[in-house]
Design an enzyme around this catalytic site. Sequence first.
Site, short mmCIF file in Angstrom:
data_model
loop_
_atom_site.label_atom_id
_atom_site.label_comp_id
_atom_site.label_asym_id
_atom_site.label_seq_id
_atom_site.Cartn_x
_atom_site.Cartn_y
_atom_site.Cartn_z
N HIS A 86 47.65 41.94 40.15
CA HIS A 86 49.06 42.35 40.07
C HIS A 86 49.91 41.25 40.70
O HIS A 86 50.25 40.27 40.04
CB HIS A 86 49.19 43.71 40.76
CG HIS A 86 50.47 44.44 40.52
ND1 HIS A 86 51.45 44.00 39.69
CD2 HIS A 86 50.96 45.60 41.05
CE1 HIS A 86 52.47 44.85 39.69
NE2 HIS A 86 52.19 45.83 40.52
N HIS A 95 49.56 39.58 28.73
CA HIS A 95 50.21 40.66 29.46
C HIS A 95 49.85 41.97 28.77
O HIS A 95 49.74 42.01 27.55
CB HIS A 95 51.73 40.47 29.46
CG HIS A 95 52.43 41.31 30.49
ND1 HIS A 95 52.77 42.62 30.26
CD2 HIS A 95 52.84 41.01 31.74
CE1 HIS A 95 53.38 43.09 31.35
NE2 HIS A 95 53.42 42.14 32.26
N ASP A 128 54.20 34.84 35.70
CA ASP A 128 53.51 34.13 36.77
C ASP A 128 53.16 32.69 36.42
O ASP A 128 52.73 31.93 37.29
CB ASP A 128 52.21 34.87 37.13
CG ASP A 128 52.51 36.15 37.87
OD1 ASP A 128 53.44 36.12 38.70
OD2 ASP A 128 51.84 37.16 37.63
N1 ACO Z 1 43.04 33.85 28.75
C1 ACO Z 1 42.11 33.91 27.76
N2 ACO Z 1 41.86 35.02 27.03
C2 ACO Z 1 42.58 36.11 27.33
C3 ACO Z 1 43.56 36.12 28.33
C4 ACO Z 1 43.77 34.94 29.05
N3 ACO Z 1 44.69 34.87 30.03
N4 ACO Z 1 44.12 37.35 28.40
C5 ACO Z 1 43.51 38.10 27.46
N5 ACO Z 1 42.57 37.33 26.81
C6 ACO Z 1 41.76 37.75 25.67
C7 ACO Z 1 40.63 38.66 26.10
O1 ACO Z 1 39.48 37.93 26.40
C8 ACO Z 1 40.49 39.55 24.89
O2 ACO Z 1 39.81 38.79 23.91
P1 ACO Z 1 38.73 39.53 22.94
O3 ACO Z 1 39.54 40.50 22.14
O4 ACO Z 1 38.11 38.43 22.15
O5 ACO Z 1 37.76 40.21 23.87
C9 ACO Z 1 41.91 39.73 24.38
O6 ACO Z 1 42.60 38.54 24.83
C10 ACO Z 1 42.61 40.98 24.94
O7 ACO Z 1 42.52 40.95 26.37
P2 ACO Z 1 42.52 42.24 27.31
O8 ACO Z 1 41.84 41.88 28.60
O9 ACO Z 1 42.04 43.43 26.56
O10 ACO Z 1 44.07 42.43 27.55
P3 ACO Z 1 44.73 43.32 28.70
O11 ACO Z 1 46.00 43.83 28.16
O12 ACO Z 1 43.76 44.31 29.24
O13 ACO Z 1 44.99 42.26 29.86
C11 ACO Z 1 46.00 40.79 31.38
C12 ACO Z 1 46.22 41.81 30.25
C13 ACO Z 1 45.19 41.42 32.53
C14 ACO Z 1 47.35 40.34 31.94
C15 ACO Z 1 45.22 39.59 30.80
O14 ACO Z 1 45.94 38.98 29.75
C16 ACO Z 1 44.86 38.55 31.87
O15 ACO Z 1 43.83 38.69 32.54
N6 ACO Z 1 45.71 37.48 32.04
C17 ACO Z 1 45.49 36.50 33.06
C18 ACO Z 1 45.92 37.05 34.41
C19 ACO Z 1 47.42 37.11 34.57
O16 ACO Z 1 48.14 36.18 34.25
N7 ACO Z 1 47.92 38.24 35.11
C20 ACO Z 1 49.37 38.43 35.37
C21 ACO Z 1 49.92 39.51 34.55
S1 ACO Z 1 51.68 39.61 34.81
C22 ACO Z 1 51.89 40.50 36.25
O17 ACO Z 1 51.07 41.25 36.69
C23 ACO Z 1 53.15 40.33 37.00
#
Ligand code: ACO
Length: 431
Positions: free
Chosen positions: A267, A306, A362
């Site tokens: 978060h 996101h 971020d």
């Molecule tokens: N880099 C590479 N691949 C990614 C990323 C990423 N940053 N984010 C998602 N994916 C991929 C996943 O591997 C998945 O691929 P698949 O379908 O082949 O398995 C697909 O995209 C969907 O990802 P999920 O994890 O299901 O998406 P979710 O909505 O659950 O996650 C999250 C959202 C946690 C923000 C994710 O994108 C992530 O981990 N990002 C990096 C961390 C980050 O920047 N967090 C800040 C969020 S903003 C905030 O909190 C203020």
Amino acid sequence: MPDTLTITDNRTGQQYEVPIHDGTIRAMDLRAIKAGPDDFGLMTYDPALLNTAACRSRITYIDGEKGVLLYRGYPIEELAEQSDYLETAYLILFGELPTTAQLQQWKHEITLHTMLHENFKKFMDGFQYDAHPMGIVVSTVGAMSTFYNDAKQIFDPAIRRRQVHRLIAKVPSIAAYAYRHSIGRPYVYPDNDLSFTGNFLNMLFKMTELKYQPNPVLERALDVLFILHADHEQNCSTSTMRNVGSSHADPYSGLAAAAAALYGPLHGGANEMVLRMLHEVGSVQNVPAFIKKVKAGEGRLMGFGHRVYKSYDPRAKIIKRMADMVFTVTGKNPLLQIALELERIALEDEYFVSRKLYPNVDFYSGLIYQAMGFPTEMFPVLFGIARTSGWIAQWEEMLLDPDQKIARPRQIYVGHGVREYMPIANRKEAH
Ligand code: ACO
């Protein structure tokens, strides 16, 4: 066509008609669906509440597909351009932009409350020299409830308003004390001549000068970052604030819990992870190899993707523009070139495009904070200062909403059925 949903229960052949309001059905309407007279009734299973609206809210609107973020109907871009943090906080808390007189009074009240009780210093001194400032903020905000016993009277509007002033004004002071403690410098008292953000910078960075003069570019940049982080509807920390508040705990206890939720790396800690990632990449030349690793499933591109935004996070766009402004004062953050190249390649790459992965808030904020001289441990603290207005607004909305009750989710029990108590002499190790 009626706004209803017809459900056929194939276990019994019975049909049920459930009303649809605002694109939702009431989960409690499903309770009438029973396989037999002893059946508890149907529930929904929704871990992490991915598809469950837990409240009706008038505060913040997000359209994740189109990249829209509104506070009380006002686009984030307009607020970032024309408002300041205290005015935006007023809007979020009270629903309308203030008049000149209202804004003056509001700023006066907040300025009056920035001072901390002297006992806070003793409290601070009890923390280890290397204590994480976010840990200090979480505990100290919780301790505020012991200083303000009136805060328990949560249904008295005037008393509630006083806690709002105290929280908005004192959380930055606590944050500044936590920072000064962590680097072993004396605490700085608030300077009422300065703006909300200017005073915060004063409390953080004042050294031996008689009067601290914040750099106006950095003061404005931080203020805009506060606007961008002020609220984001029902995220993890805000839901925590509502949950704790639903037991009618005082707002300091609720806000400490919300800040604790923000502390987690998924978060409020994500921008710190972005900086670590940029250091790990090391140079622009290494970017293609890094992207290849991410695509192979070896780690994530931090600051990308996101849960709600499936297009460019509108806050990231504003922050990217602001980074240029800040770097004219601080000098370029050497990691910027790596970030720009990562973004350029990712936005063209099929892997990221097909998954709708775009930079989030971020991706660039950490670079700005670092250039302004903040250590990474302060990043979630800065987020928490800004989000205080959103947390309190959401708490008040919950408190006054006749639909709300104490939060109490259901579970699907998958443990043992009834079994007899086993005397210790007869027990075997289970694992
Ligand atoms: N880099 C590479 N691949 C990614 C990323 C990423 N940053 N984010 C998602 N994916 C991929 C996943 O591997 C998945 O691929 P698949 O379908 O082949 O398995 C697909 O995209 C969907 O990802 P999920 O994890 O299901 O998406 P979710 O909505 O659950 O996650 C999250 C959202 C946690 C923000 C994710 O994108 C992530 O981990 N990002 C990096 C961390 C980050 O920047 N967090 C800040 C969020 S903003 C905030 O909190 C203020």
